[in-house]
Design a protein around this motif. Structure first.
Motif, PDB file in Angstrom:
ATOM      1  N   THR A  39       0.049 -13.015 -17.460  1.00  0.00           N
ATOM      2  CA  THR A  39       0.643 -14.275 -17.038  1.00  0.00           C
ATOM      3  C   THR A  39       2.145 -14.054 -16.851  1.00  0.00           C
ATOM      4  N   GLN A  42       3.754 -13.581 -20.250  1.00  0.00           N
ATOM      5  CA  GLN A  42       3.455 -12.277 -20.839  1.00  0.00           C
ATOM      6  C   GLN A  42       4.286 -11.186 -20.153  1.00  0.00           C
ATOM      7  N   GLY A  73       2.194 -17.476 -29.431  1.00  0.00           N
ATOM      8  CA  GLY A  73       0.928 -17.330 -28.709  1.00  0.00           C
ATOM      9  C   GLY A  73       0.951 -16.179 -27.728  1.00  0.00           C
ATOM     10  N   VAL A  74       2.076 -16.020 -27.043  1.00  0.00           N
ATOM     11  CA  VAL A  74       2.215 -14.921 -26.080  1.00  0.00           C
ATOM     12  C   VAL A  74       2.137 -13.582 -26.812  1.00  0.00           C
ATOM     13  N   ASP A  76       0.741 -12.949 -29.704  1.00  0.00           N
ATOM     14  CA  ASP A  76      -0.634 -12.769 -30.196  1.00  0.00           C
ATOM     15  C   ASP A  76      -1.553 -12.259 -29.083  1.00  0.00           C
ATOM     16  N   ARG A  77      -1.418 -12.811 -27.877  1.00  0.00           N
ATOM     17  CA  ARG A  77      -2.266 -12.373 -26.759  1.00  0.00           C
ATOM     18  C   ARG A  77      -1.918 -10.947 -26.319  1.00  0.00           C
ATOM     19  N   LEU A  78      -0.629 -10.606 -26.343  1.00  0.00           N
ATOM     20  CA  LEU A  78      -0.232  -9.247 -25.983  1.00  0.00           C
ATOM     21  C   LEU A  78      -0.694  -8.240 -27.038  1.00  0.00           C
ATOM     22  N   LYS A  79      -0.705  -8.656 -28.303  1.00  0.00           N
ATOM     23  CA  LYS A  79      -1.254  -7.792 -29.363  1.00  0.00           C
ATOM     24  C   LYS A  79      -2.742  -7.566 -29.130  1.00  0.00           C
ATOM     25  N   ALA A  80      -3.469  -8.628 -28.770  1.00  0.00           N
ATOM     26  CA  ALA A  80      -4.904  -8.512 -28.518  1.00  0.00           C
ATOM     27  C   ALA A  80      -5.186  -7.572 -27.338  1.00  0.00           C
ATOM     28  N   LYS A  81      -4.262  -7.500 -26.390  1.00  0.00           N
ATOM     29  CA  LYS A  81      -4.412  -6.595 -25.244  1.00  0.00           C
ATOM     30  C   LYS A  81      -3.956  -5.172 -25.585  1.00  0.00           C
TER      31      LYS A  81
END
Length: 142
Positions: A39, A42, A73-74, A76-81
């Motif tokens: 996004t 991100q 939140g950003v 957390d999502r980048l960590k998940a990726k």
């Protein structure tokens, strides 16, 4: 309000409307050209981390122009990726330092190339001088 004030209002001449149209156009260009299915937030976050190295989440939020909840939140999502990692800050153990993972580092050249392409496509209708003027003026009102 007098009749003149309402009759002179032309939506197509209003800055907010024009900025929204430009933003929508840029969003389409961004989605067609970004790498890694990122996004815009991100993308900005990864670039800011790359520029700074390890950075606290609070400072990162300020650098990327995001509030505390959004940047969390950003991240957390980048960590998940698998693109960023967090660890205790060496100077302040209460604080977490965010940095790129090896995969995040490897992606940066592609991200920067895509970023240049996205900007060029967004500004394509303008001359070089107009592009520079637009960027200067947007910085001034940002």
């Amino acid at each position: 309000m007098s009749g003149d004030e309402t009759e002179d209002y032309v939506l197509d001449d209003q800055i907010g409307f024009l900025l929204r149209l430009a933003s929508q156009r840029h969003s389409v260009i961004f989605q067609r050209n970004v790498v890694g299915n990122l996004t815009p937030t991100q993308f900005s976050t990864l670039v800011r981390i790359s520029e700074r190295g390890g950075v606290s989440q609070n400072h990162l939020g300020r650098l990327a122009a995001m509030d505390v909840a959004t940047i969390k939140g950003v991240v957390d999502r980048l960590k998940a990726k698998g693109l960023v990692q967090t660890r205790a800050d060496l100077k302040d153990k209460r604080r977490m330092s965010i940095s790129l993972t090896d995969a995040g580092h490897q992606m940066m050249d592609d991200l920067k190339r895509a970023g240049h392409k996205i900007s060029a496509l967004t500004l394509d209708p303008l001359s070089e001088a107009e592009s520079q003027t637009l960027v200067t003026l947007l910085r001034k009102i940002s």
